[in-house]
Design a protein around this motif. Structure first.
Motif, PDB file in Angstrom:
ATOM      1  N   ALA A  39     117.445  43.187 -24.536  1.00  0.00           N
ATOM      2  CA  ALA A  39     117.126  41.698 -24.321  1.00  0.00           C
ATOM      3  C   ALA A  39     118.143  40.903 -23.456  1.00  0.00           C
ATOM      4  O   ALA A  39     119.168  42.041 -22.967  1.00  0.00           O
ATOM      5  N   TYR A  54     112.142  41.133 -12.926  1.00  0.00           N
ATOM      6  CA  TYR A  54     110.929  41.103 -12.888  1.00  0.00           C
ATOM      7  C   TYR A  54     110.603  40.777 -11.598  1.00  0.00           C
ATOM      8  O   TYR A  54     110.871  39.559 -11.130  1.00  0.00           O
ATOM      9  N   LYS A  84     115.449  37.181 -15.096  1.00  0.00           N
ATOM     10  CA  LYS A  84     114.791  36.567 -15.995  1.00  0.00           C
ATOM     11  C   LYS A  84     115.454  36.738 -17.405  1.00  0.00           C
ATOM     12  O   LYS A  84     115.647  37.962 -17.617  1.00  0.00           O
ATOM     13  N   VAL A 104     115.187  37.230 -21.259  1.00  0.00           N
ATOM     14  CA  VAL A 104     114.282  37.477 -22.164  1.00  0.00           C
ATOM     15  C   VAL A 104     114.480  37.679 -23.561  1.00  0.00           C
ATOM     16  O   VAL A 104     115.619  38.365 -23.862  1.00  0.00           O
ATOM     17  N   ASN A 109     112.137  45.076 -21.867  1.00  0.00           N
ATOM     18  CA  ASN A 109     110.868  45.479 -21.499  1.00  0.00           C
ATOM     19  C   ASN A 109     110.490  47.036 -22.083  1.00  0.00           C
ATOM     20  O   ASN A 109     109.157  46.953 -22.591  1.00  0.00           O
TER      21      ASN A 109
END
Length: 168
Positions: free
Chosen positions: A12, A17, A22, A24, A28
């Motif tokens: 994380a 993206y 970004k 997160v 992913n």
């Protein structure tokens, strides 16, 4: 009948993206794990380093580029004998799977197991990770696998379902 296992590493923090960074809460690869779990009801084991990688993308990539020796694992999975099919997921880091995942895989007996690899990436696909998986998962039947761009993970549930349902 034995259950499937999802064995994966995901990070994380900052991720790319569509060309933009970004932050997160879930990496992913972990998003794809959630889809597989939902479809298969497989058991899940997340490979985590004892000392987490930095959340900052640039800082993390600098560490990973220089990382020659695998990190110590927070917890180690020691037995996969109850599983026939093992989904192995990871992000592509510098052309292959992360060292921390390799450390976990080299400690397991994959003889007569079916391995279904999946990778998240931003354009490099599996890179050379399939060749590395063959070395790490000796005796396994390694299937074609699934490649998903990180920028597409949130819209890839159907792609994951099709891969699971059509893989032989």
């Amino acid at each position: 009948m034995s259950k499937d296992l999802i064995l994966y590493f995901s990070r994380a923090g900052e991720n790319y993206y569509c060309g933009d960074l970004k932050t997160v809460e879930k990496g992913n690869t972990e998003v794809i794990v959630d889809y597989i779990k939902e479809i298969t009801d497989a058991d899940v084991f997340k490979v985590e380093p004892e000392i987490p990688y930095p959340e900052d993308y640039s800082e993390c990539t600098e560490i990973v580029k220089k990382e020659n020796d695998p990190r110590k694992l927070k917890e180690t999975l020691v037995d996969i004998s109850n599983y026939e099919e093992i989904y192995i997921g990871f992000p592509n880091w510098w052309g292959t799977l992360p060292n921390v995942l390799a450390l976990q895989l080299e400690n397991l007996d994959f003889k007569d197991k079916i391995v279904k690899p999946f990778v998240t990436h931003e354009g490099s696909g599996f890179g050379k990770s399939k060749k590395d998986l063959k070395k790490l998962c000796k005796g396994a039947d390694i299937r074609k696998g699934l490649e998903i761009k990180g920028s597409d993970v949130l819209n890839s549930r159907d792609k994951v379902r099709n891969w699971i349902n059509n893989d032989s």
